[in-house]
Write a protein that holds these residues in place. Structure first.
Motif, PDB file in Angstrom:
ATOM      1  N   GLN A 191      -0.655  -1.870  14.086  1.00 18.76           N
ATOM      2  CA  GLN A 191      -0.092  -3.186  14.976  1.00 18.76           C
ATOM      3  C   GLN A 191      -1.252  -4.286  14.871  1.00 18.76           C
ATOM      4  O   GLN A 191      -0.598  -5.769  14.661  1.00 18.76           O
ATOM      5  CB  GLN A 191       1.517  -3.122  15.013  1.00 18.76           C
ATOM      6  N   LYS A 230      -2.482  -6.340  12.282  1.00 13.84           N
ATOM      7  CA  LYS A 230      -1.341  -7.229  10.772  1.00 13.84           C
ATOM      8  C   LYS A 230      -0.430  -8.368  12.093  1.00 13.84           C
ATOM      9  O   LYS A 230      -0.338  -9.660  11.818  1.00 13.84           O
ATOM     10  CB  LYS A 230      -0.175  -6.347  11.022  1.00 13.84           C
ATOM     11  N   PRO A 266       0.695  -8.989   6.642  1.00 12.36           N
ATOM     12  CA  PRO A 266       2.050  -7.323   6.624  1.00 12.36           C
ATOM     13  C   PRO A 266       1.188  -6.712   6.410  1.00 12.36           C
ATOM     14  O   PRO A 266       1.502  -5.414   6.535  1.00 12.36           O
ATOM     15  CB  PRO A 266       3.269  -7.564   6.119  1.00 12.36           C
ATOM     16  N   THR A 267       0.021  -6.320   5.149  1.00 18.70           N
ATOM     17  CA  THR A 267      -0.656  -5.115   4.668  1.00 18.70           C
ATOM     18  C   THR A 267      -2.072  -4.610   5.534  1.00 18.70           C
ATOM     19  O   THR A 267      -2.428  -5.936   5.717  1.00 18.70           O
ATOM     20  CB  THR A 267      -0.240  -5.111   3.233  1.00 18.70           C
TER      21      THR A 267
END
Length: 103
Positions: A61, A64, A70-71
């Motif tokens: 997390q 990100k 997000p990826t």
């Protein structure tokens, strides 16, 4: 800044080419991460520095959040966020990625 964010910042700052990915360079755990490794090898990167985000949910997390992307995978070259496997592929095909890595 959290400990994870500090660690990520130090890692991308102190490692010339680092790929945050699912799995390892020897055993990628998703197709996108596998393709990212193939691209780096084709660019002549030896001893590819990777971080397996599957080993630590906080890092998964945290990267990100750090990049606001997000990826995964995520590539950093000389402390700069480059992008994921699709951007890596476009840059590889144009020759831009190899030039950036070896600049």
């Amino acid at each position: 800044m959290s400990d994870v964010q500090t660690w990520i910042k130090e890692t991308v700052s102190n490692t010339p080419v680092v790929l945050f990915m699912k799995g390892t360079a020897q055993f990628p755990q998703c197709g996108f991460s596998g393709r990212a490794i193939q691209i780096l090898k084709a660019c002549g990167v030896e001893n590819i520095a990777t971080v397996n985000v599957l080993d630590d949910p906080e890092v998964r997390q945290g990267i990100k959040d750090f990049s606001n992307w997000p990826t995964i995978p995520q590539l950093y070259v000389k402390g700069e966020f480059i992008g994921g496997s699709d951007i890596m592929n476009e840059m590889f095909e144009s020759g831009e990625l190899k030039a950036l890595i070896h600049a």
